[in-house]
Design a protein around this motif. Sequence first.
Motif, mmCIF file in Angstrom:
data_model
loop_
_atom_site.group_PDB
_atom_site.id
_atom_site.type_symbol
_atom_site.label_atom_id
_atom_site.label_comp_id
_atom_site.label_asym_id
_atom_site.label_seq_id
_atom_site.Cartn_x
_atom_site.Cartn_y
_atom_site.Cartn_z
ATOM 1 N N VAL A 294 24.385 -75.888 -26.845
ATOM 2 C CA VAL A 294 24.676 -75.005 -25.867
ATOM 3 C C VAL A 294 25.289 -73.491 -26.334
ATOM 4 N N TYR A 295 25.701 -73.744 -27.288
ATOM 5 C CA TYR A 295 26.380 -72.749 -28.131
ATOM 6 C C TYR A 295 25.278 -71.446 -28.377
ATOM 7 N N LEU A 296 24.473 -72.476 -29.378
ATOM 8 C CA LEU A 296 22.587 -71.769 -29.774
ATOM 9 C C LEU A 296 22.225 -71.005 -28.701
ATOM 10 N N ARG A 297 22.462 -71.701 -28.202
ATOM 11 C CA ARG A 297 21.370 -71.444 -26.701
ATOM 12 C C ARG A 297 21.992 -69.869 -25.979
ATOM 13 N N ALA A 298 23.465 -69.563 -26.251
ATOM 14 C CA ALA A 298 23.928 -68.905 -26.015
ATOM 15 C C ALA A 298 23.456 -67.350 -26.861
ATOM 16 N N VAL A 299 23.467 -67.763 -27.963
ATOM 17 C CA VAL A 299 24.034 -67.157 -29.057
ATOM 18 C C VAL A 299 22.344 -66.676 -28.950
ATOM 19 N N MET A 300 21.512 -67.116 -28.636
ATOM 20 C CA MET A 300 20.177 -66.771 -28.461
ATOM 21 C C MET A 300 19.884 -65.704 -27.396
ATOM 22 N N GLY A 301 20.908 -66.069 -26.202
ATOM 23 C CA GLY A 301 20.647 -65.391 -24.520
ATOM 24 C C GLY A 301 21.223 -63.442 -25.134
ATOM 25 N N MET A 302 22.639 -64.674 -26.491
ATOM 26 C CA MET A 302 23.023 -62.979 -25.806
ATOM 27 C C MET A 302 22.249 -61.986 -27.178
ATOM 28 N N LEU A 303 21.240 -62.662 -28.186
ATOM 29 C CA LEU A 303 20.345 -62.244 -29.058
ATOM 30 C C LEU A 303 19.274 -61.418 -28.707
ATOM 31 N N LEU A 304 18.544 -62.085 -27.190
ATOM 32 C CA LEU A 304 17.597 -61.429 -26.453
ATOM 33 C C LEU A 304 17.804 -60.224 -25.500
ATOM 34 N N GLY A 305 19.388 -60.006 -25.187
ATOM 35 C CA GLY A 305 19.649 -58.788 -24.726
ATOM 36 C C GLY A 305 20.162 -57.814 -25.343
ATOM 37 N N PHE A 306 20.589 -57.757 -26.506
ATOM 38 C CA PHE A 306 20.552 -57.092 -27.663
ATOM 39 C C PHE A 306 18.923 -56.504 -28.276
ATOM 40 N N ALA A 307 19.032 -57.223 -28.327
ATOM 41 C CA ALA A 307 17.886 -56.849 -28.882
ATOM 42 C C ALA A 307 16.721 -55.926 -27.314
ATOM 43 N N PHE A 308 17.485 -56.374 -26.275
ATOM 44 C CA PHE A 308 16.453 -55.271 -25.993
ATOM 45 C C PHE A 308 17.011 -54.285 -25.211
ATOM 46 N N PHE A 309 18.320 -53.774 -25.630
ATOM 47 C CA PHE A 309 19.491 -52.578 -26.061
ATOM 48 C C PHE A 309 18.276 -51.933 -27.168
ATOM 49 N N VAL A 310 18.269 -52.556 -28.052
ATOM 50 C CA VAL A 310 17.942 -52.016 -29.105
ATOM 51 C C VAL A 310 16.261 -51.068 -28.958
ATOM 52 N N LEU A 328 6.258 -44.967 -20.419
ATOM 53 C CA LEU A 328 6.280 -45.343 -21.263
ATOM 54 C C LEU A 328 7.605 -45.368 -21.331
ATOM 55 N N ALA A 329 8.156 -44.044 -22.332
ATOM 56 C CA ALA A 329 9.361 -44.873 -23.557
ATOM 57 C C ALA A 329 10.242 -45.463 -22.567
ATOM 58 N N ALA A 330 10.268 -44.700 -20.974
ATOM 59 C CA ALA A 330 11.524 -45.658 -20.281
ATOM 60 C C ALA A 330 10.925 -46.843 -20.125
ATOM 61 N N TRP A 331 9.584 -47.258 -19.408
ATOM 62 C CA TRP A 331 9.661 -48.529 -18.453
ATOM 63 C C TRP A 331 8.767 -49.959 -19.759
ATOM 64 N N ALA A 332 8.112 -49.339 -20.756
ATOM 65 C CA ALA A 332 7.918 -50.283 -21.674
ATOM 66 C C ALA A 332 9.219 -51.340 -22.226
ATOM 67 N N PRO A 333 9.863 -51.211 -22.700
ATOM 68 C CA PRO A 333 11.167 -51.853 -23.044
ATOM 69 C C PRO A 333 11.609 -52.984 -21.518
ATOM 70 N N PHE A 334 11.923 -52.298 -20.444
ATOM 71 C CA PHE A 334 11.999 -52.990 -18.983
ATOM 72 C C PHE A 334 10.955 -54.100 -19.167
ATOM 73 N N LEU A 335 9.624 -53.670 -18.599
ATOM 74 C CA LEU A 335 8.491 -54.665 -18.834
ATOM 75 C C LEU A 335 8.337 -55.841 -19.633
ATOM 76 N N LEU A 336 7.859 -54.931 -20.928
ATOM 77 C CA LEU A 336 8.533 -56.656 -22.063
ATOM 78 C C LEU A 336 9.629 -57.408 -21.957
ATOM 79 N N PHE A 337 10.210 -56.707 -21.977
ATOM 80 C CA PHE A 337 11.047 -58.000 -22.052
ATOM 81 C C PHE A 337 11.412 -58.577 -20.490
#
Length: 350
Positions: A294-310, A328-337
């Motif tokens: 469960v802890y590993l899954r939580a870390v994976m979720g956190m990494l996915l979220g921070f990857a979106f911000f990057v 594209l600059a504004a919406w591409a990360p949103f649609l990709l993630f």
Amino acid sequence: MARLFLVRTFGILAGFVLVLMALNLLGESSHILAHPENGDGAVWRYVSLRGPELIAFMMPYSVLLGTLLTFYTMNQNSEVIALKASGMSAHQVLAPLLVASLGVAVVSFAFNDRIVSRASAALDRWQKADYRPVPRDHGDRSNVWVRDGDDLIEVDAITGRGNAAKLSGVTLYDRTGGNLVGLVRAPNGVREGKGWAIAPATRFDVASGKLTQLGRTHIGEGVRPDQFTLATVDADGLSFGGLNEAIHDLSDAGRPTKALEGSLWHKLSGPLSAVLMPLLGAVAAFGLARSGKVYLRAVMGMLLGFAFFVADNFALAMGSLGAYPPFLAAWAPFLLFLLIGEAVLIRSEE
């Protein structure tokens, strides 16, 4: 579930804002209090102007952490297992958080549009005045560029408004087919008819290298005074509607607007990113607690979220440089993630 998610999200947000505000005051309070006229009231004024910016900045991160904390505890208590055992799909389990995060996105957009933009503009003016009383803006501008057909006009300084505007340090870049053929310079310029009279003007011919004295000459036929007096636009200090109007004005003046168009679209995609966080953090909700992952899954979720911000910040930077189209600059990360989150959820749980 929605109530638990909202309480934890705003609790985390309050903690983040308090810590960041304390760190801000450590660096800025000495500058604020360096002026004899500033006291405790000036410090509280800084808090009131800086606070909305910090809230807007930390809101998506708080939604992500609120999602992870909610799902982690529910998984630890086997509540998610009970929900799935009752026949609910993974998307049905996520539904309360998705609806709640949509409400957070709407509130965040309204907060950014009505409060953060005004606070940012006021704080920017105050900081430019070095935390002294802000002088009244008389409309004077410096280092302004205006397009006149193929030609470019550079002005070192503009004073006054409308037909009373006066130009100082005028340079006309005479271009034909995109190639520079001559430079026309004059120390002064005034409004004359539908254009501008500059004097005493000189012309440098690029091909021959000769400098010619022109005396009083006329340039910029059809260039309006407001095209010179338009201020530099700060996207963070304007509401969605105000920024949209400013982009139209700058476009009419022949100035580049791609970076501002990206910021305009991001005023929509930024708050809406809160809806992504439950989807990206959903990986922490599923899987058996007794498996020890469960802890590993939580870390994976956190990494996915921070990857979106990057990715979001990278796309905005590329949009400002002109490498990405504004939309594209504004919406591409949103649609990709959004697609990444759905792919992970469907492949692992559905």
